[in-house]
Design a protein around this motif. Structure first.
Motif, mmCIF file in Angstrom:
data_model
loop_
_atom_site.group_PDB
_atom_site.id
_atom_site.type_symbol
_atom_site.label_atom_id
_atom_site.label_comp_id
_atom_site.label_asym_id
_atom_site.label_seq_id
_atom_site.Cartn_x
_atom_site.Cartn_y
_atom_site.Cartn_z
ATOM 1 N N ASP A 54 0.860 -1.187 0.000
ATOM 2 C CA ASP A 54 0.000 0.000 0.000
ATOM 3 C C ASP A 54 0.893 1.233 0.000
ATOM 4 O O ASP A 54 1.452 1.605 1.029
ATOM 5 C CB ASP A 54 -0.911 -0.017 1.230
ATOM 6 N N ARG A 55 1.026 1.841 -1.154
ATOM 7 C CA ARG A 55 1.924 2.992 -1.313
ATOM 8 C C ARG A 55 1.255 4.327 -0.991
ATOM 9 O O ARG A 55 1.820 5.374 -1.242
ATOM 10 C CB ARG A 55 2.490 3.007 -2.725
ATOM 11 N N THR A 56 0.047 4.291 -0.440
ATOM 12 C CA THR A 56 -0.652 5.531 -0.105
ATOM 13 C C THR A 56 -0.481 5.915 1.358
ATOM 14 O O THR A 56 -0.965 6.959 1.773
ATOM 15 C CB THR A 56 -2.160 5.402 -0.403
ATOM 16 N N THR A 57 0.223 5.106 2.127
ATOM 17 C CA THR A 57 0.317 5.340 3.569
ATOM 18 C C THR A 57 1.516 6.212 3.945
ATOM 19 O O THR A 57 2.499 6.301 3.213
ATOM 20 C CB THR A 57 0.459 4.004 4.326
ATOM 21 N N ASN A 58 1.408 6.813 5.111
ATOM 22 C CA ASN A 58 2.533 7.577 5.653
ATOM 23 C C ASN A 58 3.713 6.653 5.929
ATOM 24 O O ASN A 58 4.869 7.073 5.813
ATOM 25 C CB ASN A 58 2.128 8.293 6.938
ATOM 26 N N ASP A 59 3.429 5.416 6.303
ATOM 27 C CA ASP A 59 4.514 4.459 6.553
ATOM 28 C C ASP A 59 5.361 4.261 5.307
ATOM 29 O O ASP A 59 6.581 4.215 5.374
ATOM 30 C CB ASP A 59 3.959 3.105 7.023
ATOM 31 N N TRP A 60 4.723 4.138 4.147
ATOM 32 C CA TRP A 60 5.476 3.940 2.909
ATOM 33 C C TRP A 60 6.261 5.202 2.558
ATOM 34 O O TRP A 60 7.429 5.150 2.199
ATOM 35 C CB TRP A 60 4.566 3.539 1.753
ATOM 36 N N ARG A 61 5.621 6.348 2.705
ATOM 37 C CA ARG A 61 6.311 7.608 2.393
ATOM 38 C C ARG A 61 7.503 7.825 3.310
ATOM 39 O O ARG A 61 8.461 8.486 2.936
ATOM 40 C CB ARG A 61 5.336 8.788 2.478
ATOM 41 N N GLY A 62 7.467 7.258 4.515
ATOM 42 C CA GLY A 62 8.552 7.415 5.463
ATOM 43 C C GLY A 62 9.715 6.455 5.273
ATOM 44 O O GLY A 62 10.727 6.557 5.964
ATOM 45 N N LEU A 63 9.596 5.525 4.331
ATOM 46 C CA LEU A 63 10.683 4.582 4.073
ATOM 47 C C LEU A 63 11.881 5.297 3.462
ATOM 48 O O LEU A 63 11.730 6.304 2.771
ATOM 49 C CB LEU A 63 10.236 3.481 3.108
ATOM 50 N N SER A 64 13.046 4.743 3.679
ATOM 51 C CA SER A 64 14.242 5.281 3.023
ATOM 52 C C SER A 64 14.122 5.045 1.518
ATOM 53 O O SER A 64 13.379 4.166 1.080
ATOM 54 C CB SER A 64 15.491 4.578 3.548
ATOM 55 N N ASP A 65 14.832 5.827 0.738
ATOM 56 C CA ASP A 65 14.802 5.644 -0.714
ATOM 57 C C ASP A 65 15.233 4.233 -1.094
ATOM 58 O O ASP A 65 14.671 3.624 -2.004
ATOM 59 C CB ASP A 65 15.695 6.669 -1.420
ATOM 60 N N TRP A 66 16.229 3.714 -0.388
ATOM 61 C CA TRP A 66 16.703 2.360 -0.680
ATOM 62 C C TRP A 66 15.582 1.348 -0.487
ATOM 63 O O TRP A 66 15.353 0.499 -1.344
ATOM 64 C CB TRP A 66 17.889 2.017 0.226
ATOM 65 N N LEU A 67 14.856 1.460 0.628
ATOM 66 C CA LEU A 67 13.783 0.504 0.909
ATOM 67 C C LEU A 67 12.603 0.694 -0.043
ATOM 68 O O LEU A 67 11.979 -0.277 -0.464
ATOM 69 C CB LEU A 67 13.333 0.628 2.364
ATOM 70 N N LYS A 68 12.307 1.937 -0.425
ATOM 71 C CA LYS A 68 11.216 2.187 -1.379
ATOM 72 C C LYS A 68 11.482 1.489 -2.708
ATOM 73 O O LYS A 68 10.554 1.088 -3.401
ATOM 74 C CB LYS A 68 11.043 3.681 -1.631
#
Length: 110
Positions: A54-68
């Motif tokens: 789910d790429r709409t969550t704050n959790d996803w937005r808070g991931l490091s670029d590497w993890l994204k």
């Protein structure tokens, strides 16, 4: 029937309430409390691919670029809350979400 989700997820709560009201037999598994095994995760990735995240969550937005930019397995291992939910395993098939099409498939006919 097995329902994967989070006990704090409002959509999961709605699905569980509807399943309970319909008399369906199911088991709920909170993926934060009981993380998916590598084998279970591989099955879900094969079934849903990138839709599993789910790429709409704050959790996803808070991931490091590497993890994204890493694989879905790595993202879910780091943050189980990233899993799109609920996922329902019913009669050999997997369903993602709780829309009308999923409800039609998993709720007993009234």
């Amino acid at each position: 029937m097995l329902v994967y989700g989070l006990n704090t997820c409002s959509i999961c709560k709605k699905a569980l309430k509807a399943l309970e009201a319909s008399g369906a037999e199911f088991e709920f598994r909170d993926v934060r409390a009981a993380p998916l095994s590598e084998a279970e995760l591989a099955v879900l990735i094969a079934e849903f691919g990138d839709r599993l995240i789910d790429r709409t969550t704050n959790d996803w937005r808070g991931l490091s670029d590497w993890l994204k930019h890493s694989e879905a397995e790595d993202q879910l291992a780091a943050k189980p809350k990233l899993m799109a939910r609920p996922i329902i395993h019913h009669e050999g098939s997997y369903y993602l979400g709780w829309d009308e099409a999923v409800q039609k498939e998993v709720l007993p006919a009234q």
